[in-house]
Write a protein that holds these residues in place. Structure first.
Motif, PDB file in Angstrom:
ATOM      1  N   GLU A 217      81.111 -28.323  52.184  1.00 55.21           N
ATOM      2  CA  GLU A 217      82.306 -27.541  51.871  1.00 55.21           C
ATOM      3  C   GLU A 217      82.417 -26.310  52.769  1.00 55.21           C
ATOM      4  O   GLU A 217      83.482 -26.021  53.321  1.00 55.21           O
TER       5      GLU A 217
ATOM      6  N   VAL B  55      91.995 -28.623  52.849  1.00 53.35           N
ATOM      7  CA  VAL B  55      90.931 -27.896  52.153  1.00 53.35           C
ATOM      8  C   VAL B  55      91.502 -27.122  50.970  1.00 53.35           C
ATOM      9  O   VAL B  55      90.941 -27.127  49.863  1.00 53.35           O
TER      10      VAL B  55
ATOM     11  N   THR C 157      86.314 -32.151  49.271  1.00 54.30           N
ATOM     12  CA  THR C 157      86.349 -31.054  50.245  1.00 54.30           C
ATOM     13  C   THR C 157      87.637 -31.027  51.057  1.00 54.30           C
ATOM     14  O   THR C 157      87.932 -30.048  51.722  1.00 54.30           O
TER      15      THR C 157
END
Length: 568
Positions: A120, A142, A151
């Motif tokens: 991440e 994102v 993610t």
């Protein structure tokens, strides 16, 4: 941009009927983030088609009605098609340049994970440290994944998979690296970066092989054959047929340029990936905003063109020589400060891998990142070493962090518009917090930058055989053939308007001007094609290369006419 937008809105307003946009047009307009609706482009295209049909009416004074009708129909269709396909072309160019950042984007994420194995954090870092539309698109994914177990990386890869399949494989490997055992993580990360690099090489190799045939056809039938036919113009008069100069004006200065532009756009729309150079705008502090140098260089070019035609005795070519060299001088004068800044950026990037390798080794041996940066500044040559030395000096004087020394308010990278340099120093700043364990990651960073540079260099080498031919055609071969055929036609026709068996041939003055306009247009069509194939649509580089081409093409055309004409 504002003028184009106002023109688009005005054209759309003229067409008062309801229209429906295709799904492809909706997709392109959405990708561009255009403030106008897809229907606006459709309406504007219809209006442009109607207005385009009216433009050739003035030719009725010189051409027969059937020729005017044909030209009118052609102008209408071309005008409508240009406006309605503009979003497709712009979106294609932007996607091409965006995918050029794919290896760098994945590389940033890989390097970030080598310092801290968090998928991440790595994906967010890759998105935030990039300035391309690809990085912005990743950032959108994102943000959409916030609050979910995802993610955003895999949804991002799926969006681009159709245009760049290697992105999907690379993204899945990157995602799996975060869950892999420590012993397998680095190997998986290396495979992720290798996947996108190999994909880039393969796509560009396929593209280069695919365009060899079309570019040869473009070179032969779009430039050389039409120019060679100029020598046959006197023969038309010799057989008793009166040829109006307006046929040549329409053919060489309207139809041929339009065909070449269309063929060029067709080639560019199929380019899968481009590696644009660092973007430098006139807002950069080292780029002067003054217009005086541009006007001065343009004026000098105009005077040089007039002096040239006067010296060789072809004053009728003054509009071509003065106009061509004047434009060349103005373009070069305008973009020269921008290119000087870009040259400095390239010099900073030149020894970046050496600086990183040395820094990584020193950190791996137990030195702090701050000390390693100072040593790199002392030992690495050129602008890269100077940059590191200045950063180390800021750290000593102001007692700031690595991040502040490079990217802070007084940081040494704030005026270096290079995404590669900025992402590198961001990683150095993160490594400074990790200490010795990050040394190996910094060395890997240097290796990855070398790999990225090799991919770009290999891509340019593959295309250079094609782009060099296109560039040389516009600058040397095309003007030389054009000048030779015009000089030959003038020699066959004799001085001024020659009478042969009662037939009248075209004056050399008219023919020289018409073909001269075509020669100048080649610099504005073929040179941008060569630049865009190799580097993408980089406007400062386009301006410089067009100016440089004109500096060669115009004198060659003028001198060749004189030399060939003098032999008759």
């Amino acid at each position: 941009m504002a003028v184009r937008s106002a023109l688009l809105v005005g054209l759309a307003w003229l067409y008062r009927f309801e229209v429906e946009a295709s799904d492809e047009l909706v997709e392109s307009v959405t990708f561009l983030g255009s403030p106008h609706t897809p229907e606006t482009y459709v309406k504007a295209g219809y209006s442009a088609g109607i207005l385009g049909a009216l433009v050739p009416i003035g030719f009725t004074l010189w051409l027969p009605w059937y020729a005017v009708v044909g030209i009118s129909l052609g102008c209408s269709l071309v005008s409508m098609h240009v406006v309605q396909t503009l979003p497709h072309v712009l979106a294609s160019f932007e996607r091409t340049e965006a995918l050029g950042d794919a290896p760098t984007l994945i590389g940033r994420a890989v390097l970030r994970m080598q310092i801290e194995p968090s998928t991440e954090s790595a994906i967010r870092f890759a998105a935030e440290t990039g300035s391309s539309s690809l990085a912005r698109n990743l950032e959108t994914h994102v943000e959409a994944a916030v609050g979910t177990p995802r993610t955003g990386l895999l949804s991002f890869a799926e969006e681009w998979a159709d245009r760049f399949p290697a992105m999907r494989r690379s993204a899945y490997l990157l995602a799996s690296a975060g869950e892999a055992p420590e012993a397998e993580r680095n190997r998986t990360l290396d495979r992720s970066l290798a996947a996108v690099l190999d994909g880039t090489r393969d796509r560009m190799a396929e593209f280069t092989n695919a365009i060899r045939g079309p570019t040869t056809i473009l070179y032969a039938f779009g430039v050389m054959v039409p120019l060679a036919l100029v020598a046959l113009v006197p023969a038309v008069g010799f057989v008793g047929y009166e040829l109006s100069i307006w046929y040549l004006v329409v053919g060489y200065d309207v139809v041929l340029p339009i065909v070449l532009v269309g063929a060029s756009l067709w080639l560019l729309a199929r380019r899968p990936i481009a590696f644009p150079p660092p973007k430098v705008t006139r807002a950069h502090p080292d780029v002067p905003p003054r217009a005086l140098p541009t006007l001065l260089w343009g004026g000098l070019g105009t005077l040089a063109g007039y002096a040239l035609v006067t010296a060789v005795g072809v004053g009728y070519l003054a509009p071509i020589a003065s106009g061509g060299l004047g434009i060349a001088g103005a373009l070069i004068g305008y973009v020269r400060p921008i290119l000087q800044v870009r040259t400095y950026v390239r010099e900073v990037e030149a020894d970046l891998t050496d600086a990183l390798y040395l820094t990584g080794r020193l950190v791996d041996d137990g030195n702090s990142v701050e000390t390693a940066i100072q040593r790199a500044g002392e030992q690495v040559p050129g602008e890269t070493g100077d940059l590191f030395a200045r950063a180390a000096g800021l750290q000593r004087r102001l007692h700031v962090s690595v991040h502040e020394a490079f990217l802070g308010e007084y940081g040494v990278v704030t005026t270096v518009p290079s995404p590669r340099v900025r992402a590198t120093v961001e990683l150095l700043a993160i490594a400074a917090e990790q200490g010795a364990p990050a040394g190996r990651a910094i060395v890997s960073m240097a290796d990855h930058l070398d790999e990225l540079r090799d991919v770009e260099a290999q891509t340019r080498r593959q295309l250079s055989t094609i782009t060099d031919t296109i560039d040389n055609t516009a600058t040397f071969f095309g003007p030389m053939v054009a000048g030779a055929t015009v000089g030959l036609a003038g020699g066959l026709a004799g001085e001024g308007t020659a009478i042969v068996d009662g037939a009248t041939t075209l004056p050399i003055e008219q023919l020289g001007i018409v073909i001269g306009v075509y020669v100048v247009s080649l610099s504005f069509i073929l040179v941008p094609l060569a630049v865009a194939l190799e580097d993408g649509l980089d406007w400062p580089l386009l301006g410089y290369r067009i100016g440089r081409s004109l500096l060669g093409a115009v004198p060659i055309y003028v001198v060749t006419i004189v030399v060939v004409g003098a032999t008759f």
